[in-house]
Structure formats: C-alpha cells, structure tokens
Design a protein around this motif. Sequence first.
Motif, PDB file in Angstrom:
ATOM      1  N   SER A  15       0.888  -1.236  -0.165  1.00 43.61           N
ATOM      2  CA  SER A  15      -0.057  -0.154   0.007  1.00 43.61           C
ATOM      3  C   SER A  15       0.773   1.398   0.026  1.00 43.61           C
ATOM      4  O   SER A  15       0.563   2.283  -0.780  1.00 43.61           O
ATOM      5  CB  SER A  15      -0.706  -0.019   1.167  1.00 43.61           C
ATOM      6  N   MET A  16       2.062   1.261   0.891  1.00 43.78           N
ATOM      7  CA  MET A  16       2.711   2.294   0.908  1.00 43.78           C
ATOM      8  C   MET A  16       3.620   2.663  -0.546  1.00 43.78           C
ATOM      9  O   MET A  16       3.642   3.743  -0.827  1.00 43.78           O
ATOM     10  CB  MET A  16       3.940   2.345   1.994  1.00 43.78           C
ATOM     11  N   MET A  17       4.184   1.561  -0.971  1.00 42.70           N
ATOM     12  CA  MET A  17       4.663   1.386  -2.211  1.00 42.70           C
ATOM     13  C   MET A  17       3.562   2.248  -3.514  1.00 42.70           C
ATOM     14  O   MET A  17       4.141   2.825  -4.236  1.00 42.70           O
ATOM     15  CB  MET A  17       5.154   0.205  -2.741  1.00 42.70           C
ATOM     16  N   MET A  18       2.268   1.721  -3.471  1.00 39.67           N
ATOM     17  CA  MET A  18       1.592   2.170  -4.278  1.00 39.67           C
ATOM     18  C   MET A  18       1.132   3.771  -4.212  1.00 39.67           C
ATOM     19  O   MET A  18       1.282   4.568  -5.192  1.00 39.67           O
ATOM     20  CB  MET A  18       0.300   1.438  -4.393  1.00 39.67           C
ATOM     21  N   GLU A  49      15.854   3.013 -13.101  1.00 41.47           N
ATOM     22  CA  GLU A  49      15.607   2.690 -11.814  1.00 41.47           C
ATOM     23  C   GLU A  49      14.683   1.487 -11.435  1.00 41.47           C
ATOM     24  O   GLU A  49      14.691   0.676 -10.638  1.00 41.47           O
ATOM     25  CB  GLU A  49      15.219   3.707 -10.968  1.00 41.47           C
ATOM     26  N   LYS A  50      13.720   1.390 -12.450  1.00 40.11           N
ATOM     27  CA  LYS A  50      12.886   0.341 -12.550  1.00 40.11           C
ATOM     28  C   LYS A  50      13.330  -1.281 -12.805  1.00 40.11           C
ATOM     29  O   LYS A  50      13.237  -2.129 -12.106  1.00 40.11           O
ATOM     30  CB  LYS A  50      11.526   0.666 -13.374  1.00 40.11           C
ATOM     31  N   LEU A  51      14.230  -0.959 -13.958  1.00 41.46           N
ATOM     32  CA  LEU A  51      14.939  -2.116 -14.060  1.00 41.46           C
ATOM     33  C   LEU A  51      15.796  -2.746 -13.027  1.00 41.46           C
ATOM     34  O   LEU A  51      15.905  -3.789 -12.605  1.00 41.46           O
ATOM     35  CB  LEU A  51      15.810  -1.814 -15.351  1.00 41.46           C
ATOM     36  N   GLU A  52      16.620  -1.712 -12.263  1.00 46.79           N
ATOM     37  CA  GLU A  52      17.339  -2.228 -11.284  1.00 46.79           C
ATOM     38  C   GLU A  52      16.759  -2.592 -10.057  1.00 46.79           C
ATOM     39  O   GLU A  52      17.212  -3.748  -9.521  1.00 46.79           O
ATOM     40  CB  GLU A  52      18.171  -0.974 -10.714  1.00 46.79           C
ATOM     41  N   ALA A  53      15.450  -2.155  -9.865  1.00 45.25           N
ATOM     42  CA  ALA A  53      14.812  -2.530  -8.754  1.00 45.25           C
ATOM     43  C   ALA A  53      14.073  -3.866  -9.001  1.00 45.25           C
ATOM     44  O   ALA A  53      13.793  -4.918  -8.087  1.00 45.25           O
ATOM     45  CB  ALA A  53      13.567  -1.468  -8.340  1.00 45.25           C
ATOM     46  N   MET A  54      13.723  -4.286 -10.103  1.00 44.30           N
ATOM     47  CA  MET A  54      12.998  -5.504 -10.683  1.00 44.30           C
ATOM     48  C   MET A  54      14.193  -6.434 -10.420  1.00 44.30           C
ATOM     49  O   MET A  54      13.830  -7.740 -10.017  1.00 44.30           O
ATOM     50  CB  MET A  54      12.452  -5.539 -11.787  1.00 44.30           C
ATOM     51  N   ALA A  78      10.719  -9.766  -1.979  1.00 48.32           N
ATOM     52  CA  ALA A  78      10.472  -9.086  -3.479  1.00 48.32           C
ATOM     53  C   ALA A  78       9.948  -7.511  -3.390  1.00 48.32           C
ATOM     54  O   ALA A  78      10.380  -6.853  -4.273  1.00 48.32           O
ATOM     55  CB  ALA A  78       9.400 -10.050  -4.095  1.00 48.32           C
ATOM     56  N   ILE A  79       9.304  -7.286  -2.263  1.00 45.58           N
ATOM     57  CA  ILE A  79       8.717  -5.878  -2.249  1.00 45.58           C
ATOM     58  C   ILE A  79       9.714  -4.975  -1.732  1.00 45.58           C
ATOM     59  O   ILE A  79       9.799  -3.856  -2.375  1.00 45.58           O
ATOM     60  CB  ILE A  79       7.399  -5.981  -1.242  1.00 45.58           C
ATOM     61  N   ALA A  80      10.837  -5.390  -1.004  1.00 37.32           N
ATOM     62  CA  ALA A  80      11.523  -4.374  -0.373  1.00 37.32           C
ATOM     63  C   ALA A  80      12.306  -3.687  -1.211  1.00 37.32           C
ATOM     64  O   ALA A  80      12.339  -2.256  -1.185  1.00 37.32           O
ATOM     65  CB  ALA A  80      12.605  -5.180   0.614  1.00 37.32           C
ATOM     66  N   PRO A  81      13.008  -4.240  -2.497  1.00 33.80           N
ATOM     67  CA  PRO A  81      13.911  -3.383  -3.219  1.00 33.80           C
ATOM     68  C   PRO A  81      12.861  -2.204  -4.120  1.00 33.80           C
ATOM     69  O   PRO A  81      13.159  -1.220  -4.272  1.00 33.80           O
ATOM     70  CB  PRO A  81      14.433  -4.149  -4.293  1.00 33.80           C
ATOM     71  N   MET A  82      11.546  -2.640  -4.297  1.00 38.03           N
ATOM     72  CA  MET A  82      10.793  -1.676  -5.132  1.00 38.03           C
ATOM     73  C   MET A  82      10.257  -0.846  -4.083  1.00 38.03           C
ATOM     74  O   MET A  82      10.171   0.267  -4.616  1.00 38.03           O
ATOM     75  CB  MET A  82       9.752  -2.457  -5.573  1.00 38.03           C
ATOM     76  N   ARG A  83       9.981  -1.028  -3.059  1.00 36.61           N
ATOM     77  CA  ARG A  83       9.440  -0.262  -1.919  1.00 36.61           C
ATOM     78  C   ARG A  83      10.622   1.032  -1.742  1.00 36.61           C
ATOM     79  O   ARG A  83      10.494   1.969  -1.409  1.00 36.61           O
ATOM     80  CB  ARG A  83       9.115  -0.904  -0.813  1.00 36.61           C
ATOM     81  N   ASN A  84      12.044   0.392  -1.649  1.00 33.38           N
ATOM     82  CA  ASN A  84      13.073   1.292  -1.292  1.00 33.38           C
ATOM     83  C   ASN A  84      13.337   2.354  -2.373  1.00 33.38           C
ATOM     84  O   ASN A  84      13.431   3.392  -2.137  1.00 33.38           O
ATOM     85  CB  ASN A  84      14.517   0.457  -1.122  1.00 33.38           C
ATOM     86  N   ALA A  85      13.016   1.950  -3.730  1.00 30.05           N
ATOM     87  CA  ALA A  85      13.213   2.689  -4.765  1.00 30.05           C
ATOM     88  C   ALA A  85      11.643   3.858  -4.933  1.00 30.05           C
ATOM     89  O   ALA A  85      12.271   5.065  -4.962  1.00 30.05           O
ATOM     90  CB  ALA A  85      13.090   2.018  -6.067  1.00 30.05           C
ATOM     91  N   THR A  86      10.673   3.373  -4.575  1.00 34.58           N
ATOM     92  CA  THR A  86       9.577   4.597  -4.548  1.00 34.58           C
ATOM     93  C   THR A  86       9.666   5.335  -3.391  1.00 34.58           C
ATOM     94  O   THR A  86       9.401   6.591  -3.487  1.00 34.58           O
ATOM     95  CB  THR A  86       8.323   3.612  -4.653  1.00 34.58           C
ATOM     96  N   ARG A  87      10.293   5.000  -2.238  1.00 28.32           N
ATOM     97  CA  ARG A  87      10.308   5.818  -1.017  1.00 28.32           C
ATOM     98  C   ARG A  87      11.444   6.994  -1.089  1.00 28.32           C
ATOM     99  O   ARG A  87      11.224   7.980  -1.021  1.00 28.32           O
ATOM    100  CB  ARG A  87      10.836   5.079   0.369  1.00 28.32           C
ATOM    101  N   ALA A  88      12.647   6.538  -1.866  1.00 31.60           N
ATOM    102  CA  ALA A  88      13.714   7.294  -2.159  1.00 31.60           C
ATOM    103  C   ALA A  88      13.387   8.414  -3.060  1.00 31.60           C
ATOM    104  O   ALA A  88      13.404   9.487  -3.106  1.00 31.60           O
ATOM    105  CB  ALA A  88      14.745   6.701  -2.660  1.00 31.60           C
ATOM    106  N   ASN A  89      12.764   7.962  -4.265  1.00 38.91           N
ATOM    107  CA  ASN A  89      12.182   8.911  -5.447  1.00 38.91           C
ATOM    108  C   ASN A  89      10.897   9.663  -4.707  1.00 38.91           C
ATOM    109  O   ASN A  89      11.124  11.208  -5.088  1.00 38.91           O
ATOM    110  CB  ASN A  89      11.599   7.964  -6.490  1.00 38.91           C
TER     111      ASN A  89
END
Length: 101
Positions: A15-18, A49-54, A78-89
């Motif tokens: 939810s936070m990532m979305m 960044e999407k490619l790196e996170a995926m 699986a969620i953690a790297p994508m969430r880290n990217a969205t949080r940082a952005n």
Amino acid sequence: MTKVATLFDNAIEMSMMMIEAQSVIHMRLMGMAGLWKVCPQENSRMVTEKLEAMMQATSDAGQATLRGGSADEITAAAIAPMRNATRANSERLGKNGMKWG
C-alpha cells in the motif's frame, strides 16, 4: 531477533509503495509539464531505476526461496527493493517543489 514477515506487513508495504509510486508519477508528470523542479536526467532515471529494482527484487525473492522461506518472507523480499526505490524517489522529488514563475 529478526522480524518475521506477515501477510499484514506485506499488505502495508504494498500500500505504501502504491501511494509513493502515484506521488512520484504525479511529480514527474508535473516536471515534464514544466511545473515541478526535476533534474534533466529524470526521464532516463525513471527507466533505469525500474530495471534495477526489478532485478534486485527477483534476486532477493529467489534467494529467499532457496533458503526455504515462507510465502510471506519471499513476498517481503520481492517488495523491499521496489519499496526502497519508490520511497527514495518520493522523498527526493518531494524536496524539489513547484516552479514559481
């Protein structure tokens, strides 16, 4: 003591990532329209960044699977790297702000 991932924890993280992803999309679109301060490399950055996170998410989930992790642990990995990217952005772009004049 390590935290064990649960379905509820994963739902909160998703939810936070979305929410963060929507705010990042909004700020980047406003940047493309000239209304938000963004760096000149922002357009290429949003692709790489999407490619790196995926790739990291796939790797982390695979490692969790090989360790015999539960479904919740694999999902959390699986969620953690994508969430880290969205949080940082979201934090980085949020600091820039609107262009005035």
